[in-house]
Motif scaffolding. Structure first.
Motif, PDB file in Angstrom:
ATOM      1  N   GLN A 240       0.840  -1.208   0.000  1.00 58.30           N
ATOM      2  CA  GLN A 240       0.000   0.000   0.000  1.00 58.30           C
ATOM      3  C   GLN A 240       0.874   1.256   0.000  1.00 58.30           C
ATOM      4  O   GLN A 240       0.622   2.206  -0.736  1.00 58.30           O
ATOM      5  CB  GLN A 240      -0.901  -0.025   1.238  1.00 58.30           C
TER       6      GLN A 240
ATOM      7  N   GLU B 298       2.327   1.815  -3.367  1.00 59.71           N
ATOM      8  CA  GLU B 298       1.345   2.303  -4.328  1.00 59.71           C
ATOM      9  C   GLU B 298       0.972   3.759  -4.086  1.00 59.71           C
ATOM     10  O   GLU B 298       0.654   4.496  -5.010  1.00 59.71           O
ATOM     11  CB  GLU B 298       0.076   1.438  -4.262  1.00 59.71           C
ATOM     12  N   GLU B 299       0.984   4.137  -2.817  1.00 58.44           N
ATOM     13  CA  GLU B 299       0.534   5.492  -2.497  1.00 58.44           C
ATOM     14  C   GLU B 299       1.674   6.494  -2.403  1.00 58.44           C
ATOM     15  O   GLU B 299       1.478   7.626  -1.999  1.00 58.44           O
ATOM     16  CB  GLU B 299      -0.271   5.470  -1.188  1.00 58.44           C
TER      17      GLU B 299
END
Ligand code: 2NL
Length: 344
Positions: free
Chosen positions: A87, A90-91
């Motif tokens: 995560q 991805e962020e």
């Protein structure tokens, strides 16, 4: 029994290692450590074992259970960490990427043009004056030598709010108010830009709302040659040094005498073309010497003071300057039209 436990342990640890998601891991947990699982079964069957074997097998079963449980917990932790890491990846924001350019607005073509005209007159010593768009009939008509019954005051031509109040039809009432404030003394030298309103059906050349710029100079000894000099200076700065001006007789109720000013056509150099409709001249504005009645109503003694005034339509000037063929382009706010006129 001991072999069975070792077997179970190997099997369970293998399945834990193979589990690819939380669901699979949970299944392993239920399968091996659940109430109906094989280890519980071993512990339940301990009663049948010889007494001396019980502690050994019990201990071993508990160890196996503990080991499987620990493996499951560790695997779960690893999975959660991996998910978080994914995560975060991805962020991730790349702060070194150039930003998206902000959509900045800019002044409307008419605003720029009005400001350009204002600046030219400020350069000649004029001040800017503004006034209400909802105006008294007195200032809009009466004080400008348009008495009751004058054809220009027809209800059909103006937006009346009441009998005595209307949307101003020109910016002249601002000049009438400015003169009045001077109480008959001293010079007035103002430029009055703003929105005006007329009852009209909108088409390519008419709009019920448009803009105007008017100018007024009142002082002792003001002559028509002063008007011509100021307008000539304006025309040359606005349209180019090579331009000539000419004044033709005209009529306005608030000026006497009245004139119309043309500038020589740049397209054909005076030869005659489609822009000047074959005449070599392009009409730019109306002007004249302030009517004595107008001076008198504003409190000036027309024997002591004289003045000149002029008025023009920024839309018309922009249409001539940029070859715009429809006045409605100014008001429909299509950015594809408006963006063409943004100065860098
Ligand atoms: C035009 C012509 C004009 C004026 C406006 C004016 C104002 C006062 C006194 C006398 Cl207070 N005159 N304004 C004078 C002549 C012409 O406008 O064609 N405008 C678009």
């Amino acid at each position: 029994m001991q072999e069975r436990l070792v077997e179970l342990k190997t099997e369970a640890l293998e399945k834990v290692a193979q589990a690819e998601d939380a669901k699979a891991l949970q299944d392993v947990k239920v399968q091996y450590l659940g109430k109906k699982g094989p280890i519980t079964e071993v512990l339940r069957g301990m009663g049948k074992l010889p007494k001396e074997e019980r502690p050994v097998i019990g201990q071993m079963a508990n160890d196996v259970r503990e080991e499987i449980s620990t493996a499951i917990d560790e695997k779960q932790k690893k999975m959660e960490e991996a998910a978080l890491e994914k995560q975060l990846q991805e962020e991730t924001i790349d702060v070194t990427l150039p930003g998206r350019p902000a959509q900045t607005g800019g002044p409307h073509l008419l605003t720029s043009l009005i400001e350009e005209i204002e600046d030219l007159f400020i350069g000649m010593g004029f001040e800017i004056a503004e006034g209400p768009e909802v105006e008294a009939d007195y200032y809009n008509f009466e004080a400008l030598n348009l008495p009751k019954g004058h054809p220009a005051r027809d209800m059909q031509d103006s937006f009346y709010i009441t009998e005595e109040i209307l949307m101003r039809t020109h910016t002249s009432p601002v000049q009438a108010r400015t003169m009045e404030q001077h109480k008959g003394k001293g010079p007035v030298k103002v430029i009055c830009p703003g929105k005006v309103y007329r009852r009209d059906t909108d088409d390519a050349t008419h709009s019920h709302q448009f803009t105007q710029i008017e100018g007024l100079l009142v002082d002792k000894h003001v002559r028509m040659s002063d008007l011509k000099g100021v307008l000539n200076a304006f025309a040359k700065q606005m349209f180019g040094e090579e331009r000539e001006i000419r004044l033709r007789p005209s009529f306005f109720p608030f000026t006497e005498p009245s004139v119309e000013m043309d500038i020589s056509c740049k397209m054909c150099g005076g030869e005659g073309c489609s822009v000047c409709k074959g005449t070599g001249w392009i009409e730019i504005l109306g002007a004249g010497m302030v009517h004595p009645n107008v001076l008198e109503m504003a409190g000036y003694d027309p024997n002591e003071y004289t003045g000149f005034a002029f008025g023009m339509g920024p839309e018309r000037i922009a249409m001539l300057k940029y070859g715009i063929d429809d006045i409605r382009h100014f008001y429909t706010n299509d950015v594809r039209f408006l963006n063409q006129f943004h100065k860098a």
